[in-house]
Motif scaffolding. Structure first.
Motif, PDB file in Angstrom:
ATOM      1  N   MET A   2       0.058   8.212   3.386  1.00 50.52           N
ATOM      2  CA  MET A   2       0.840   6.972   3.262  1.00 50.52           C
ATOM      3  C   MET A   2       2.330   7.313   3.189  1.00 50.52           C
ATOM      4  SD  MET A   2      -1.365   4.263   1.062  1.00 50.52           S
ATOM      5  CE  MET A   2      -0.522   2.959   1.941  1.00 50.52           C
ATOM      6  N   ASN A   3       3.079   6.826   4.167  1.00 48.38           N
ATOM      7  CA  ASN A   3       4.509   7.129   4.249  1.00 48.38           C
ATOM      8  C   ASN A   3       5.374   5.958   3.792  1.00 48.38           C
ATOM      9  OD1 ASN A   3       6.567   9.055   5.051  1.00 48.38           O
ATOM     10  ND2 ASN A   3       7.093   7.595   6.664  1.00 48.38           N
ATOM     11  N   ARG A   4       5.076   4.777   4.295  1.00 50.56           N
ATOM     12  CA  ARG A   4       5.793   3.562   3.879  1.00 50.56           C
ATOM     13  C   ARG A   4       4.827   2.386   3.836  1.00 50.56           C
ATOM     14  NH1 ARG A   4      11.028   2.713   7.531  1.00 50.56           N
ATOM     15  NH2 ARG A   4       9.637   3.502   9.139  1.00 50.56           N
ATOM     16  N   PRO A   5       4.547   1.846   2.679  1.00 49.88           N
ATOM     17  CA  PRO A   5       4.930   2.319   1.340  1.00 49.88           C
ATOM     18  C   PRO A   5       4.131   3.553   0.962  1.00 49.88           C
ATOM     19  CG  PRO A   5       3.406   0.489   1.154  1.00 49.88           C
ATOM     20  CD  PRO A   5       3.697   0.635   2.621  1.00 49.88           C
ATOM     21  N   THR A   6       4.578   4.243  -0.068  1.00 53.94           N
ATOM     22  CA  THR A   6       3.860   5.420  -0.534  1.00 53.94           C
ATOM     23  C   THR A   6       2.673   4.991  -1.400  1.00 53.94           C
ATOM     24  OG1 THR A   6       5.144   5.645  -2.572  1.00 53.94           O
ATOM     25  CG2 THR A   6       6.008   6.729  -0.589  1.00 53.94           C
ATOM     26  N   TYR A   7       1.786   5.930  -1.659  1.00 54.33           N
ATOM     27  CA  TYR A   7       0.625   5.652  -2.510  1.00 54.33           C
ATOM     28  C   TYR A   7       1.083   5.206  -3.898  1.00 54.33           C
ATOM     29  CZ  TYR A   7      -3.604   6.447  -5.256  1.00 54.33           C
ATOM     30  OH  TYR A   7      -4.676   6.294  -6.102  1.00 54.33           O
ATOM     31  N   ASP A   8       2.056   5.907  -4.470  1.00 56.54           N
ATOM     32  CA  ASP A   8       2.528   5.574  -5.817  1.00 56.54           C
ATOM     33  C   ASP A   8       3.150   4.185  -5.871  1.00 56.54           C
ATOM     34  OD1 ASP A   8       1.667   7.940  -6.944  1.00 56.54           O
ATOM     35  OD2 ASP A   8       3.569   8.983  -6.579  1.00 56.54           O
ATOM     36  N   GLU A   9       3.858   3.798  -4.820  1.00 55.69           N
ATOM     37  CA  GLU A   9       4.467   2.462  -4.788  1.00 55.69           C
ATOM     38  C   GLU A   9       3.395   1.371  -4.798  1.00 55.69           C
ATOM     39  OE1 GLU A   9       8.619   3.535  -2.387  1.00 55.69           O
ATOM     40  OE2 GLU A   9       6.842   2.861  -1.297  1.00 55.69           O
ATOM     41  N   ILE A  10       2.336   1.570  -4.015  1.00 55.76           N
ATOM     42  CA  ILE A  10       1.246   0.597  -3.982  1.00 55.76           C
ATOM     43  C   ILE A  10       0.503   0.581  -5.315  1.00 55.76           C
ATOM     44  CG2 ILE A  10      -1.034   0.143  -2.981  1.00 55.76           C
ATOM     45  CD1 ILE A  10       0.057   0.833  -0.309  1.00 55.76           C
ATOM     46  N   PHE A  11       0.300   1.753  -5.883  1.00 57.16           N
ATOM     47  CA  PHE A  11      -0.410   1.863  -7.162  1.00 57.16           C
ATOM     48  C   PHE A  11       0.324   1.067  -8.250  1.00 57.16           C
ATOM     49  CE2 PHE A  11      -1.726   3.889 -11.099  1.00 57.16           C
ATOM     50  CZ  PHE A  11      -3.080   4.095 -10.902  1.00 57.16           C
ATOM     51  N   LYS A  12       1.649   1.249  -8.323  1.00 56.73           N
ATOM     52  CA  LYS A  12       2.444   0.529  -9.329  1.00 56.73           C
ATOM     53  C   LYS A  12       2.427  -0.969  -9.072  1.00 56.73           C
ATOM     54  CE  LYS A  12       5.592   4.386 -10.240  1.00 56.73           C
ATOM     55  NZ  LYS A  12       6.975   4.908 -10.058  1.00 56.73           N
ATOM     56  N   GLU A  13       2.472  -1.346  -7.797  1.00 57.62           N
ATOM     57  CA  GLU A  13       2.471  -2.770  -7.440  1.00 57.62           C
ATOM     58  C   GLU A  13       1.164  -3.423  -7.870  1.00 57.62           C
ATOM     59  OE1 GLU A  13       4.070  -6.282  -6.017  1.00 57.62           O
ATOM     60  OE2 GLU A  13       5.039  -4.328  -6.279  1.00 57.62           O
ATOM     61  N   ILE A  14       0.052  -2.740  -7.633  1.00 53.90           N
ATOM     62  CA  ILE A  14      -1.247  -3.289  -8.018  1.00 53.90           C
ATOM     63  C   ILE A  14      -1.350  -3.438  -9.527  1.00 53.90           C
ATOM     64  CG2 ILE A  14      -3.736  -2.803  -8.086  1.00 53.90           C
ATOM     65  CD1 ILE A  14      -3.462  -1.579  -5.310  1.00 53.90           C
ATOM     66  N   LEU A  15      -0.866  -2.431 -10.261  1.00 54.21           N
ATOM     67  CA  LEU A  15      -0.914  -2.494 -11.724  1.00 54.21           C
ATOM     68  C   LEU A  15      -0.090  -3.659 -12.262  1.00 54.21           C
ATOM     69  CD1 LEU A  15      -0.718   1.201 -12.984  1.00 54.21           C
ATOM     70  CD2 LEU A  15      -2.628  -0.377 -13.180  1.00 54.21           C
ATOM     71  N   ASN A  16       0.994  -3.978 -11.554  1.00 56.43           N
ATOM     72  CA  ASN A  16       1.884  -5.050 -12.029  1.00 56.43           C
ATOM     73  C   ASN A  16       1.359  -6.441 -11.718  1.00 56.43           C
ATOM     74  OD1 ASN A  16       3.773  -3.299 -13.133  1.00 56.43           O
ATOM     75  ND2 ASN A  16       4.877  -3.074 -11.207  1.00 56.43           N
ATOM     76  N   VAL A  17       0.580  -6.600 -10.645  1.00 58.20           N
ATOM     77  CA  VAL A  17       0.144  -7.943 -10.241  1.00 58.20           C
ATOM     78  C   VAL A  17      -1.342  -8.197 -10.471  1.00 58.20           C
ATOM     79  CG1 VAL A  17       1.956  -8.059  -8.491  1.00 58.20           C
ATOM     80  CG2 VAL A  17      -0.319  -7.270  -7.839  1.00 58.20           C
ATOM     81  N   ASP A  18      -2.119  -7.135 -10.671  1.00 59.29           N
ATOM     82  CA  ASP A  18      -3.562  -7.285 -10.851  1.00 59.29           C
ATOM     83  C   ASP A  18      -3.871  -7.447 -12.341  1.00 59.29           C
ATOM     84  OD1 ASP A  18      -6.338  -6.968 -11.087  1.00 59.29           O
ATOM     85  OD2 ASP A  18      -6.425  -5.675  -9.331  1.00 59.29           O
ATOM     86  N   PHE A  19      -4.292  -8.655 -12.732  1.00 53.73           N
ATOM     87  CA  PHE A  19      -4.546  -8.935 -14.144  1.00 53.73           C
ATOM     88  C   PHE A  19      -5.729  -8.129 -14.681  1.00 53.73           C
ATOM     89  CE2 PHE A  19      -2.444 -12.922 -12.714  1.00 53.73           C
ATOM     90  CZ  PHE A  19      -1.310 -12.797 -13.500  1.00 53.73           C
ATOM     91  N   VAL A  20      -6.733  -7.887 -13.831  1.00 50.28           N
ATOM     92  CA  VAL A  20      -7.877  -7.080 -14.249  1.00 50.28           C
ATOM     93  C   VAL A  20      -7.410  -5.661 -14.583  1.00 50.28           C
ATOM     94  CG1 VAL A  20     -10.092  -6.086 -13.562  1.00 50.28           C
ATOM     95  CG2 VAL A  20      -9.518  -8.428 -12.895  1.00 50.28           C
ATOM     96  N   ALA A  21      -6.547  -5.110 -13.727  1.00 52.34           N
ATOM     97  CA  ALA A  21      -6.018  -3.764 -13.961  1.00 52.34           C
ATOM     98  C   ALA A  21      -5.184  -3.719 -15.222  1.00 52.34           C
ATOM     99  CB  ALA A  21      -5.195  -3.312 -12.756  1.00 52.34           C
TER     100      ALA A  21
END
Length: 255
Positions: A101-120
């Motif tokens: 994963m170049n754009r977005p990176t894996y870490d960027e997606i991971f942080k985004e999911i943690l911020n918007v996913d209420f289950v997470a």
């Protein structure tokens, strides 16, 4: 500028769709970036069924192998994964995805999911509370149940990307959408191994098609496995027939 980016992404996707049927695809064992005709590609990646455009890096054979020694060939007798095997596979997938994963990176997606996913978010809070738990007065059974719950929560947060994302990216990274490796049958592997044994070369010398360079070792290893398994089966059948013939010749003894 934005229109140019959109046009480029659409063109990349059309090229990815058409490349499978293109007569110009190279036959033999080639680097995946050669088959895909480029190192970077804009690809529509599914996230829980929603496609998100991502720029992916095409990994070479060395990079793929550095993530773990996992084959793209799935034997027919494969059973369900144990928890430990699942963790090993997911760790392998995560390493692949981080590299590709170049754009977005894996870490960027991971942080985004943690911020918007209420289950997470709830799981992360649950993990924080679990780690504060005092285990002093717990019984053996309660301690085992606690450790299982802790492991499951950590597993969930460690592999937070959706199932379809993991599956799609793993297949794309390994070139399974382009390679013919999943089309090969056990009979073809067996025949290639027999021919290789007779010709003192490798099974890959007797299989033609579109393959990535890192498919080569998978094919050779599995073909030799099929030959060994075939011989073992024949030996068991031979011994069973010999034992049966011996019982018939000896016949029952009467007093």
């Amino acid at each position: 500028m934005f229109k140019k980016q959109i046009r480029r992404m659409v063109q990349e996707e059309l090229s990815a769709m058409l490349i499978k049927d293109s007569p110009a695809l190279p036959i033999g064992y080639n680097p995946l970036e050669h088959i895909r005709r480029g190192l970077f590609h804009w690809v529509a990646v599914p996230f829980n069924g929603v496609s998100v455009w991502c720029e992916l890096r095409t990994l070479n054979a060395t990079q793929v192998r550095s993530c773990g020694d996992f084959s793209n060939i799935i034997p027919k007798e494969t059973s369900e994964f144990t928890m430990q095997q699942l963790i090993e596979v997911r760790n392998y997938q995560e390493k692949l995805i981080r590299l590709t994963m170049n754009r977005p990176t894996y870490d960027e997606i991971f942080k985004e999911i943690l911020n918007v996913d209420f289950v997470a978010q709830d799981k992360r809070k649950e993990l924080e509370e679990l780690k504060k738990t005092d285990l002093t007065n717990l019984t053996v059974k309660e301690r085992i149940e606690f450790e299982d719950r802790l492991a499951e929560t950590e597993l969930f947060l460690g592999f937070i990307l959706p199932e379809d994302t993991f599956g799609f990216l793993t297949a794309w990274i390994n070139g399974n959408d382009i390679s013919d490796i999943r089309k090969l049958t056990d009979d073809q592997f067996l025949e290639a191994a027999i021919l290789a044994e007779n010709g003192h070369d490798n099974p890959t010398d007797h299989l033609t098609g579109i393959f990535t360079d890192h498919n080569k070792s998978d094919i050779d290893r599995y073909a030799w496995h099929c030959l060994a398994e075939y011989r073992e089966k024949k030996e068991i059948e031979k011994n069973a027939k010999s034992a049966s013939r011996g019982r018939i010749i000896g016949g029952p003894k009467h007093g």
